[in-house]
Design an enzyme around this catalytic site. Sequence first.
Site, PDB file in Angstrom:
ATOM      1  N   LYS A 123       0.837  -1.220   0.000  1.00 21.71           N
ATOM      2  CA  LYS A 123       0.000   0.000   0.000  1.00 21.71           C
ATOM      3  C   LYS A 123       0.864   1.260   0.000  1.00 21.71           C
ATOM      4  O   LYS A 123       0.508   2.261  -0.590  1.00 21.71           O
ATOM      5  CB  LYS A 123      -0.920   0.015   1.232  1.00 21.71           C
TER       6      LYS A 123
ATOM      7  N   GLN B 162      -3.431  -2.294   7.243  1.00 24.99           N
ATOM      8  CA  GLN B 162      -3.705  -3.750   7.259  1.00 24.99           C
ATOM      9  C   GLN B 162      -4.443  -4.202   5.988  1.00 24.99           C
ATOM     10  O   GLN B 162      -4.292  -3.574   4.946  1.00 24.99           O
ATOM     11  CB  GLN B 162      -4.488  -4.158   8.515  1.00 24.99           C
TER      12      GLN B 162
HETATM   13  P1  GDP Z   1       2.123  -2.162   3.022  1.00 22.36           P
HETATM   14  O1  GDP Z   1       2.079  -2.415   4.485  1.00 22.36           O
HETATM   15  O2  GDP Z   1       0.893  -2.628   2.323  1.00 22.36           O
HETATM   16  O3  GDP Z   1       2.532  -0.752   2.657  1.00 22.36           O
HETATM   17  O4  GDP Z   1       3.239  -3.117   2.441  1.00 22.36           O
HETATM   18  P2  GDP Z   1       4.764  -3.129   2.873  1.00 22.36           P
HETATM   19  O5  GDP Z   1       5.342  -1.776   2.698  1.00 22.36           O
HETATM   20  O6  GDP Z   1       4.935  -3.810   4.176  1.00 22.36           O
HETATM   21  O7  GDP Z   1       5.323  -4.108   1.788  1.00 22.36           O
HETATM   22  C1  GDP Z   1       5.587  -3.651   0.616  1.00 22.36           C
HETATM   23  C2  GDP Z   1       7.048  -3.914   0.325  1.00 22.36           C
HETATM   24  O8  GDP Z   1       7.119  -4.336  -0.994  1.00 22.36           O
HETATM   25  C3  GDP Z   1       7.888  -2.655   0.445  1.00 22.36           C
HETATM   26  O9  GDP Z   1       9.192  -2.987   0.815  1.00 22.36           O
HETATM   27  C4  GDP Z   1       7.848  -2.127  -0.987  1.00 22.36           C
HETATM   28  O10 GDP Z   1       8.963  -1.352  -1.313  1.00 22.36           O
HETATM   29  C5  GDP Z   1       7.811  -3.392  -1.784  1.00 22.36           C
HETATM   30  N1  GDP Z   1       7.074  -3.303  -3.041  1.00 22.36           N
HETATM   31  C6  GDP Z   1       5.951  -2.590  -3.312  1.00 22.36           C
HETATM   32  N2  GDP Z   1       5.561  -2.807  -4.588  1.00 22.36           N
HETATM   33  C7  GDP Z   1       6.460  -3.670  -5.128  1.00 22.36           C
HETATM   34  C8  GDP Z   1       6.595  -4.310  -6.407  1.00 22.36           C
HETATM   35  O11 GDP Z   1       5.788  -4.124  -7.318  1.00 22.36           O
HETATM   36  N3  GDP Z   1       7.646  -5.166  -6.566  1.00 22.36           N
HETATM   37  C9  GDP Z   1       8.548  -5.418  -5.574  1.00 22.36           C
HETATM   38  N4  GDP Z   1       9.528  -6.280  -5.821  1.00 22.36           N
HETATM   39  N5  GDP Z   1       8.459  -4.847  -4.367  1.00 22.36           N
HETATM   40  C10 GDP Z   1       7.423  -3.980  -4.140  1.00 22.36           C
END
Ligand code: GDP
Length: 454
Positions: free
Chosen positions: A39, A248
Amino acid sequence: MFRPVRHPAIPARGLEPVAERIIMANVVVVGAQWGDEGKGKIVDWLSERADVIARFQGGHNAGHTLVVDGKVYKLNALPSGVVRGGKLSVIGNGVVLDPWHLVREIAAIREQGVTITPETLMIAENTPLILPIHGELDRAREEAASKGTKIGTTGRGIGPAYEDKVGRRSVRVADLADDATLVARVDRALQHHDPLRRGLGIAPVDRDALIAQLREIAPQILPYAAPVWKVLNEKRRAGKRILFEGAQGALLDIDFGTYPFVTSSNVIAGQAATGVGLGPGAINYVLGIVKAYTTRVGEGPFPTELDDADGNRLGTRGHEFGTVTGRKRRCGWFDACLVRQTCATSGVNGIALTKLDVLDGFDTLKICVGYDLDGARLDYLPTAAEQQARCTPVYEEMPGWSQSTEGARSWAELPAEAIKYVRRVEELIGCPVALLSTSPEREDTILVTDPFAD
Ligand code: GDP
């Protein structure tokens, strides 16, 4: 003399339905799985174009890492908009707020050169506070729980703070402004907490110390306190764009998640309205964030979980470790059945499909299209825990791709098999892809539909 006759169907000025006069451009971002869908990147991308960014549920258990102009910002309670100038960031009443944590978070972000003032940050006056006693209770319960009954909370007191809200014994932001009310609220909370602590073998609350702590933090929180419902209704009438930033994921929703292994608030998009004090018509577009596979942190059912080399590969390639807890995330195949369900309960208009690149190099990919329960085929996950445990996923197999999709910014850069996978996901969940993400970098995104376009 000619006198204009008002058509009976057109109401007199001043009585027009509010919605008809308003530019429709408010977007809710909601995780459509068990959280950690990516997100942060999408919210950051959208927040650049919003006027107001509002948190509407959860607490400081959300962990967002934002990279803006090469600078890394770590946010838990603050909305992502704070790191961008000229935006109003809002903490809505649907959130539970740890004032000590917030003050530390504001100080850390200020140290990075960001300006935060009562004009750029507002906290709803009716927001319940997370007190130190909530964290203590949270941790004591998790420690006392036996295997299988632990929820896997972050231990930050969010659950117990929500319990006190529903139990009508919260100390809320507005209570910090009046000493007599503050003391009365604390006493009311302790009537409940002290017996509970005794049962868990924790010492009674030091009432005077707690009141002193609250008196001390009050002047640092009160300048941001505002009637958020009023401010946002005015912003909406003025045609400002509001981005509702969910934390979440919908499968952790207190009502529609895999209860009891859920968070303690409503996560689904409808909460955006109640969590800030706007009507349901204020939500114009719901963007579901969906990872191209599935992960889950902590305990609870996970039908497509992989306990093998494929699962390890997803975890390693996807860097699946929690931002707040550092815990290794459980990994598995994409569960179209569950995402179809969350798209329905949140009224998702379009999805942002993230981490497609993590699937690069698999020979075969599996997608869960339904469940088998005692020989019967189900197209949704049943509510009863005992039935959930007996459900086995029904898979459809698709060929993988060997080329890299990492960093792709157009459909033309994707191998045909990757496009087929995305199209099949759309078909199975019944919802179109609005954005496709192919790396952590904000530019590495394929835009199909702009959620803010009105
Ligand atoms: P959130 O809690 O939903 O914001 O998710 P997180 O930030 O915990 O997890 C997302 C992780 O995946 C972060 O480290 C992002 O930089 C990474 N991320 C987001 N989009 C992508 C993608 O398209 N590809 C890859 N490889 N990583 C991504």
